[in-house]
Design an enzyme around this catalytic site. Structure first.
Site, PDB file in Angstrom:
ATOM      1  N   ASP A 156       0.628   5.638   3.074  1.00 41.49           N
ATOM      2  CA  ASP A 156      -0.033   4.341   2.958  1.00 41.49           C
ATOM      3  C   ASP A 156      -1.386   4.620   2.317  1.00 41.49           C
ATOM      4  OD1 ASP A 156      -1.785   2.222   3.462  1.00 41.49           O
ATOM      5  OD2 ASP A 156      -0.658   1.587   5.224  1.00 41.49           O
ATOM      6  N   ASP A 174       0.804  -1.225   0.000  1.00 43.76           N
ATOM      7  CA  ASP A 174       0.000   0.000   0.000  1.00 43.76           C
ATOM      8  C   ASP A 174       0.836   1.275   0.000  1.00 43.76           C
ATOM      9  OD1 ASP A 174      -2.155  -1.619   0.159  1.00 43.76           O
ATOM     10  OD2 ASP A 174      -2.504  -1.332   2.302  1.00 43.76           O
ATOM     11  N   LYS A 183       2.652   3.156  19.841  1.00 39.27           N
ATOM     12  CA  LYS A 183       1.807   4.288  20.231  1.00 39.27           C
ATOM     13  C   LYS A 183       2.294   5.023  21.483  1.00 39.27           C
ATOM     14  CE  LYS A 183      -2.341   2.483  18.074  1.00 39.27           C
ATOM     15  NZ  LYS A 183      -1.689   1.332  17.393  1.00 39.27           N
TER      16      LYS A 183
END
Lengths: 422, 369
Positions: B227, B120, B171
């Site tokens: 992406d 992607d 994260k």
């Protein structure tokens, strides 16, 4: 000889028609290219016997004088504007100017509410009235749905004689589906009845030490028509003609469609080759400039001095004088105000608000702009005198006067960016 | 120099194509994701061309479904580039590492390192530099990292000044690094010993251990990266790609009248009079844009038609779809293949499935079945 009286109310009325009524008095708002009450005048002038049209209202004379003189020239009938010194209600103004109406001793007079739209079958109404010597007032009536009837004057008739034996204005519960259209024939003797009603009002006024409103205030429907019911002096002729009230801007678009259709049937005179692609019915003012690539209609009225540029699409809308619609813009279910400008590729789209087509006899729901929660009711879009720049979208919104819309506006937002009169 | 180029020529590449591309529906209902055209070229072809440019001669596609049409079409396109294409089919989805184990024999066939990339990703592919850098440090693997504005949404990569990766942090709540894994790697065949034939994540189950052993380096990507696996990012990626074309002074960009900013228009497309196209628009082959249309930040795929005075912003118009006159579409509206939007409608963030005809406006974002 006959006369006609058109009641147009005053600027404190027609608030549901805002913001359109802020710029132009509602009676002069153009529907199908003609001021609202010109349709009334046109219907009255068609009757040879009708020698004078009196317009009664509380608008100042200077707002009306140009229109009156235009009408005089166009219809070759005496037309006068009588200004009420104070808002006297539907009956008060009429009674106040009784001498003006009686002058010349007409056989009878038509009485028309200024905010209704119809093809006004005055000839038929007059014959109906003439055939009934005891009639003081004949009301034009039409059928409504059970639910909607309570928003109007409701009448019950004696089936054989068509005499009205019960009349209630805006009842709380269902009375009858036959409603008052606000179009009447009255014999001059009606002023006797009005004198009695007037006296009663005076008594109430003076017994209450002047606390009960204006002494001259009288409601035609409540103080005159309702007491006349059951006396064999009040009759109703039921019609199936198209009829609608114009209370809100949404109903202006609806009325526009019907008047365009009626006018098409009435006068077949074509105004030359249309300058662009027209989908009937469309009213195009001769002074409007329309690009040949624009596509206009159905149900569009375009006012004087309007500029429609290349590739514009307009349907179900009224474009008021001197507005500009720029290239590739789309306008539907909207009223575009005087001098307003709609930018390139802008989309101005309202919500269609016709009566429910699946219900026979359904009328316009003249809902106010806001519901009880203060939310905007979906309606047609109204652009006041404002600038709507390029590429923006406006849906279901009312923009009031000299605003500049600098941001796209989507559903259910209400924006007053600048309001001229505050 | 010649010698090193020859060495590069022996490099193989494995592209992780994966599943059905559900995030790019409704486009992927009609065409496998690798074949959806990004800037008028199938997404996968951007990557394969860049790999070929870097001297890759064998490309392995790891797919978890069979699509014979896709295989045929890709093989055909790729053969022109002088590169061989091998399909490695997973019987069950194997994640991001499992496919490497599945293709172990092919990858182990010579001792040269190989490229691995997510399908992607769109960027200025740095494969030559990547191979060069990888050889210079001599460790087992190198991953490409890219800078992002909001690293807390991703797993960030922490590495030393010389490029050696210290750790991966998922994260992070506090700022640690703004570099994230860009989904492009070069690995030595020795890495295969760290991978098992089972669903396995290369990011979580392979790289952290390589980093622990000091065997993983990072190379920072220059230029844009995106992406493009979902419509919103697809359009953002398109804008970045077109900007990059402009910076490279590419003659691919259209510069006719009625065009604003960076616009790519296939020579077989027809553009009407009085249109305003751009900025950031891609118009595919055989597309017809009629007079007076306005298109911004959108991709119009092959054979579609945008009729007169329509206005589009942030849309993907699928193959052979028709957008009616005076239609307004915006807010990441995606039309699948062969969709018809009738005249004068408004579509706000609609995702319209293939072969559908819309006759009513779509005022709020929704999927139109």
């Amino acid at each position: 000889m006959l006369k006609a009286v058109i009641l147009i109310g005053g600027p404190q009325k027609g608030t549901r028609f805002r913001p359109l009524s802020l710029d132009t008095p509602k009676p002069l708002f153009p529907i199908a290219g003609l001021p609202l009450i010109q349709h009334h005048i046109c219907a009255c002038a068609k009757l040879q016997e009708c020698k004078e049209i009196l317009i009664i209202g509380a608008y100042t004379t200077n707002l009306m004088s140009q229109f009156i003189s235009d009408m005089q020239k166009e219809y070759h009938v005496i037309i006068r504007y009588l200004q009420e010194f104070a808002p006297l209600g539907t009956g008060g103004g009429l009674y106040h100017f009784r001498d003006q109406i009686r002058a010349g001793n007409p056989t009878a007079f038509f009485l028309l509410n200024g905010d209704v739209c119809s093809d006004f079958p005055l000839r038929e109404l007059w014959s109906f009235h003439e055939e009934r010597p005891s009639a003081l007032v004949t009301i034009m009536g039409t059928e409504a749905t059970r639910q909607q009837s309570v928003h109007y004057g409701c009448m019950v008739r004696e089936p054989s004689t068509k005499a009205v034996n019960h009349y209630v204005e805006k009842p709380n519960s269902y009375v009858s589906t036959l409603i008052n259209c606000g179009v009447y024939v009255c014999s001059l003797q009606v002023f006797h009845t009005m004198a009695e009603a007037f006296q009663k009002k005076q008594d109430v006024f003076y017994s209450g030490n002047g606390q009960n409103g204006h002494p001259g205030y009288m409601s035609w429907e409540q103080d005159v028509l309702a007491p006349l019911a059951g006396t064999n002096k009040l009759y109703a002729m039921q019609v199936t003609n198209w009829w609608s009230q114009v209370k809100t801007a949404g109903s202006a678009i609806y009325a526009n469609r019907h008047y365009l259709e009626l006018n098409k049937e009435n006068d077949k005179e074509s105004s030359g080759q249309p300058s662009c692609h027209i989908i009937p019915d469309v009213f195009l003012h001769p002074s409007a400039s329309v690009d040949s690539t624009a596509v206009i209609g159905p149900n569009v009225s375009i006012g004087a001095g309007v500029t429609i540029k290349a590739g514009v699409r307009i349907k179900e809308s009224i474009i008021l004088n001197n507005a500009t619609i720029n290239d590739h813009a789309l306008v539907m279910y909207s009223v575009v105000g005087q001098d307003a400008s709609v930018g390139e590729w802008a989309r101005v789209e309202g919500t269609p608000s016709d009566p429910d087509p699946n219900k026979p006899f359904a009328k316009m729901d003249n809902t106010p702009l806001f519901n009880t929660d203060g939310r905007l009711n979906p309606s047609i879009t109204i652009l006041g005198e404002c600038q709507c720049p390029n590429l923006f979208i406006i849906i279901i919104i009312i923009i009031i006067l000299i605003s500049f819309i600098y941001k796209g506006v989507n559903n259910f937002f209400f924006t007053i960016l600048f309001y001229r009169y505050t | 120099m010649c010698g090193s180029d020859k060495k590069l020529g022996e490099i193989r590449a494995l592209i992780l194509v994966g599943g059905y591309g559900t995030r790019l529906r409704p486009l992927t209902l009609s065409r496998p994701k690798p074949l959806v055209e990004f800037a008028n070229k199938p997404i996968l072809m951007h990557q394969i061309e860049a790999l070929v440019d870097a001297g890759v001669t064998q490309v392995i596609l790891a797919v978890s479904y069979r699509a014979e049409d896709m295989e045929k079409e890709l093989t055909e396109q790729v053969s022109k580039l002088g590169v061989s294409l091998t399909f490695s089919h997973e019987t069950e989805p194997l994640g991001t590492a499992g496919p490497l184990a599945l293709a172990k024999e092919l990858l182990n066939s010579n001792p040269e390192p190989f490229f691995v990339l997510n399908s992607d990703v769109i960027c200025d592919f740095p494969f030559k530099e990547l191979a060069k850098y990888h050889r210079s440090h001599g460790k087992e693997g190198t991953i490409v990292v890219t800078k992002v504005e909001e690293p807390s949404k991703y797993g960030v990569v922490v590495y030393k000044e010389d490029g050696e990766i210290e750790s991966f942090i998922e994260k992070p709540q506090e700022f640690i690094s703004n570099k994230i894994n860009a989904g492009m790697y070069i690995l030595n065949p020795s890495v295969l010993s760290r991978i098992e034939l089972r669903p396995m994540s290369i990011e979580k189950e392979v790289f952290p251990f390589m980093a622990r052993d000091g065997q993983l380096h990072a190379m920072e990507l220059q230029g844009f990266w995106m992406d493009v696996g979902q419509p919103k990012d697809f359009l953002t990626g398109m804008c970045l790609y077109l900007t990059s074309l402009r910076q490279k002074n590419s003659n691919k960009l259209y510069d006719g009248s009625g065009v604003v900013g960076n616009v790519l228009i296939d020579p077989t497309a027809t553009i009407g009079k009085g249109c305003r196209i751009g900025p950031n628009v891609t118009i595919g082959p055989d597309v017809v844009v009629e007079d007076g249309a306005c298109i911004k930040r959108s991709t119009i795929l092959r054979g579609a038609c945008v009729r007169q005075h329509a206005w589009l912003d942030g849309c993907i118009v699928g193959w052979r779809s028709v957008v009616g006159r005076w239609v307004r579409m915006e807010n990441c509206t995606v039309l699948g293949e062969d969709v018809i939007v009738k005249d004068e409608l408004y579509v706000n963030g609609g995702q319209v499935l293939p072969h559908k005809s819309i006759a009513l406006s779509v005022p709020e974002p929704q999927i139109i079945m």
